[in-house]
Design a protein around this motif. Structure first.
Motif, PDB file in Angstrom:
ATOM      1  N   GLU A   1      -1.089   0.118 -15.709  1.00  0.00           N
ATOM      2  CA  GLU A   1      -2.198  -0.796 -16.013  1.00  0.00           C
ATOM      3  C   GLU A   1      -1.711  -1.963 -16.865  1.00  0.00           C
TER       4      GLU A   1
ATOM      5  N   ARG B   1      -2.783  -7.056  -8.855  1.00  0.00           N
ATOM      6  CA  ARG B   1      -3.707  -5.947  -8.629  1.00  0.00           C
ATOM      7  C   ARG B   1      -2.964  -4.613  -8.657  1.00  0.00           C
ATOM      8  N   PHE B   2      -3.574  -3.626  -9.296  1.00  0.00           N
ATOM      9  CA  PHE B   2      -3.136  -2.238  -9.185  1.00  0.00           C
ATOM     10  C   PHE B   2      -4.371  -1.356  -9.170  1.00  0.00           C
ATOM     11  N   ASP B   3      -4.495  -0.523  -8.154  1.00  0.00           N
ATOM     12  CA  ASP B   3      -5.609   0.411  -8.121  1.00  0.00           C
ATOM     13  C   ASP B   3      -5.203   1.666  -7.361  1.00  0.00           C
ATOM     14  N   ILE B   4      -5.912   2.762  -7.650  1.00  0.00           N
ATOM     15  CA  ILE B   4      -5.703   4.048  -6.977  1.00  0.00           C
ATOM     16  C   ILE B   4      -7.007   4.438  -6.300  1.00  0.00           C
ATOM     17  N   ARG B   5      -6.919   4.792  -5.044  1.00  0.00           N
ATOM     18  CA  ARG B   5      -8.083   5.248  -4.282  1.00  0.00           C
ATOM     19  C   ARG B   5      -7.820   6.667  -3.806  1.00  0.00           C
ATOM     20  N   TYR B   6      -8.846   7.493  -3.868  1.00  0.00           N
ATOM     21  CA  TYR B   6      -8.680   8.906  -3.540  1.00  0.00           C
ATOM     22  C   TYR B   6      -9.320   9.191  -2.174  1.00  0.00           C
TER      23      TYR B   6
ATOM     24  N   THR C   1       0.855  -1.183   0.000  1.00  0.00           N
ATOM     25  CA  THR C   1       0.000   0.000   0.000  1.00  0.00           C
ATOM     26  C   THR C   1       0.891   1.233   0.000  1.00  0.00           C
TER      27      THR C   1
ATOM     28  N   LYS D   1      -1.659  -5.950 -15.703  1.00  0.00           N
ATOM     29  CA  LYS D   1      -2.376  -6.953 -16.494  1.00  0.00           C
ATOM     30  C   LYS D   1      -1.440  -8.066 -16.937  1.00  0.00           C
TER      31      LYS D   1
ATOM     32  N   THR E   1      -1.588  -0.958  -4.163  1.00  0.00           N
ATOM     33  CA  THR E   1      -2.707  -0.032  -4.008  1.00  0.00           C
ATOM     34  C   THR E   1      -2.145   1.331  -3.628  1.00  0.00           C
TER      35      THR E   1
END
Length: 585
Positions: free
Chosen positions: A264, A273-278, A9, A268, A32
């Motif tokens: 991305e 997993r790769f994601d951005i949360r604001y 994270t 893939k 993340t």
């Protein structure tokens, strides 16, 4: 997916955190990213307002930014070594910097002499290939200041380059000296020569020379030294590297769109997993385990969320201070982190102006200086005015020469206020008005030459995310981020909190100075600490050719006494002239 890879994270989607994300994804770590703003990039980002992009500040990249250019190459951006006048290259050389003095007091005189728009190129003083001995005398006689002060300035650069005492760790406390302190210890120094350093430091570090760490400034000079090992002086100056480069296009469309797509694609391909949360992280919770202290939860105000494995905090200095304030467990386990409160950060307001017509301005970066009469005004006016630059220390560039998506028939100015002390207490509208009033003392334009809509005149005061500054004595209080054990005198936070790493240009690195490159290096170092399969970052450029510096300094040794005498004589003459002129008026 390799299950042995840690899940990471990352708090902060600036260039430090995102560089770490890139390298971690490349070795198969799930990532993340948590970011409090609504976009990535931090201070190396661009805000979209309507149809316009507004960068916080214009960016210049030097040859020594090896890790930045390595990432650019991975993104398919043609970088400086590939540049051969290619119109598709992502960077354009910037070997020349311009200085400009105020317009004539009588506006009508100016209009009749110059026409209704802009300034003639001859109004600007050119500084070319700064630091290169091939351009030494040309820059000394460029007209920025009296030749004697320019010689003293350039001699002092060579003097600082060759002084090894500032990095003597056996004299850590004595090395808490400012650039002014270093200059004052030299009998040849002059006020104007010191102020030339002052203006450079305001533009590069956003901190005055009387507060800038001489150690960090020396590191900057050594990074940019035009004395590469094993290379003699160039008989043909055209063979010189420009040293500095500007990006073609705004940083969002040119860099971050490609960067995010790269992440991305890697995720893939690796099946991770790769994601951005604001969301805004406010604090951390720790607990003891068999392996020692670990971060167990991230705090979002009154809400908490479990940390699955590894945590990297890559937020700006002010954000890290807030996290420490709200993380008593962390402060107890690693009390040295409380020392970040000694570190300073300053806001650097940026004003972007989209004009509805073209102003006659050059493509080079421009710095606004006082009139030469004011350079030599009797003290204490020079010291009280905080230097020889324009009020608020303005510098600017016309993006319409650089951004291919902009109309070449309309000027787009990015104006940076490096000396913001008198601006930060004012409202946004007042700051806009004051900067525009100062700008119009140097460049002729009408208030109606741009629409006063938010998307055409955009201010970023940078109040809440100010820029870390390399003040004297700051090195001792910066969190350790370097990988090599031999250089460390203090533990890394990871030595005490097993699943926590830090990154950001306020952390210690071999780059040292506040910069995009410094942030990237600390991000990659943190990624390698989390997962040992991440390659180490590229080192700063190899040490400069010390013998070449000594030879160049020896050449000027015969001039420095004359320059010092002439500087003193010129200062007295100019001050007498200023007094006489004031008496007549």
């Amino acid at each position: 997916m390799n299950e042995s890879r840690p899940s990471v994270t990352i708090i902060g989607a600036g260039i430090a955190g995102m560089s770490a994300a890139l390298r971690l994804l490349q070795v198969g770590c799930p990532v993340t990213v948590i970011e409090k703003a609504d976009h990535v990039g931090g201070q190396f980002g661009a805000v979209e307002v309507g149809s316009r992009y507004h960068e916080h500040a214009f960016h210049i990249f030097a040859d020594w930014c090896q890790n930045f250019f390595a990432i650019c190459k991975e993104l398919g951006l043609k970088h400086p070594p590939d540049y051969q006048g290619d119109p598709e290259a992502a960077f354009e050389p910037r070997p020349v910097f311009l200085t400009l003095q105020p317009l004539p007091t009588e506006r009508q005189t100016f209009e009749s002499m110059r026409g209704p728009r802009g300034r003639e190129v001859s109004d600007f003083k050119r500084l070319e290939y700064l630091g290169a001995p091939e351009y030494f005398w040309k820059n000394a006689n460029a007209g920025v200041a009296h030749w004697s002060d320019m010689v003293i300035y350039q001699y002092s650069v060579l003097d600082m380059l060759s002084d090894d005492s500032l990095h003597d760790d056996t004299k850590a406390f004595l090395n808490r000296v400012s650039v002014n302190g270093f200059m004052n210890s030299r009998g040849y120094a002059s006020d104007i020569a010191a102020l030339l350093h002052h203006e450079l430091l305001l533009k590069v570090f956003a901190v005055p020379s009387y507060r800038t760490s001489a150690r960090s400034y020396q590191t900057y000079l050594r990074h940019t030294a035009a004395f590469p090992p094993g290379q003699p002086m160039k008989s043909d100056p055209s063979q010189l590297s420009p040293s500095f480069w500007a990006m073609r296009g705004n940083v969002h469309e040119t860099f971050w769109v490609k960067f995010l797509q790269k992440l991305e694609d890697i995720a893939k391909a690796k099946g991770v997993r790769f994601d951005i949360r604001y969301r805004e992280v406010t604090g951390l919770t720790l607990a003891e385990s068999a392996g020692g202290s670990r971060v167990t939860h991230i705090q979002f105000g009154k809400q908490t969320e479990e940390v699955p494995d590894q945590l990297l905090v890559a937020v700006p200095l002010t954000g890290f201070k807030n996290i420490i304030k709200n993380s008593p467990d962390l402060a107890t386990v690693a009390p040295e982190l409380l020392d970040v409160r000694y570190l300073e950060a300053v806001p650097v307001p940026a004003l972007n102006l989209y004009f509805n017509k073209k102003l006659a301005l050059p493509k080079e970066h421009m710095t606004l200086l006082d009139s030469k009469d004011d350079f030599y005004a009797p003290d204490p006016s020079l010291a009280r005015r905080n230097g020889i630059a324009s009020k608020y220390g303005l510098s600017l560039v016309d993006h319409s020469h650089l951004w291919p998506t902009l109309s070449p028939d309309k000027t787009v100015l990015s104006v940076l206020a490096a000396d913001s002390t008198l601006l930060m207490a004012e409202s946004d509208e007042t700051v806009k008005r004051l900067v525009l009033e100062t700008l119009r003392q140097y460049i002729y334009f009408d208030p109606g030459d741009f629409d006063r809509k938010e998307e055409d005149i955009h201010l970023q005061k940078d109040r809440h995310e100010p820029l870390f500054v390399n003040t004297e004595g700051s090195w001792e209080y910066r969190p350790e981020a370097r990988l090599d054990e031999g250089s460390r005198t203090f533990p890394r936070v990871r030595d005490k909190v097993a699943n926590l790493a830090l990154a950001g240009d306020y952390c210690r690195s071999k780059v040292d100075i506040v910069s995009v490159e410094g942030a990237i290096v600390t991000g990659i170092c943190a990624a390698r600490l989390i997962c040992g399969e991440v390659p180490a970052p590229k080192e700063p450029p190899p040490d400069f050719e010390r013998e070449a510096v000594r030879r160049a300094k020896a050449v000027l040794d015969g001039w420095i006494d004359l320059a010092t005498r002439r500087s003193k004589q010129n200062a007295l003459t100019e001050r007498a002239h200023v007094k006489e002129k004031a008496t007549r008026s």
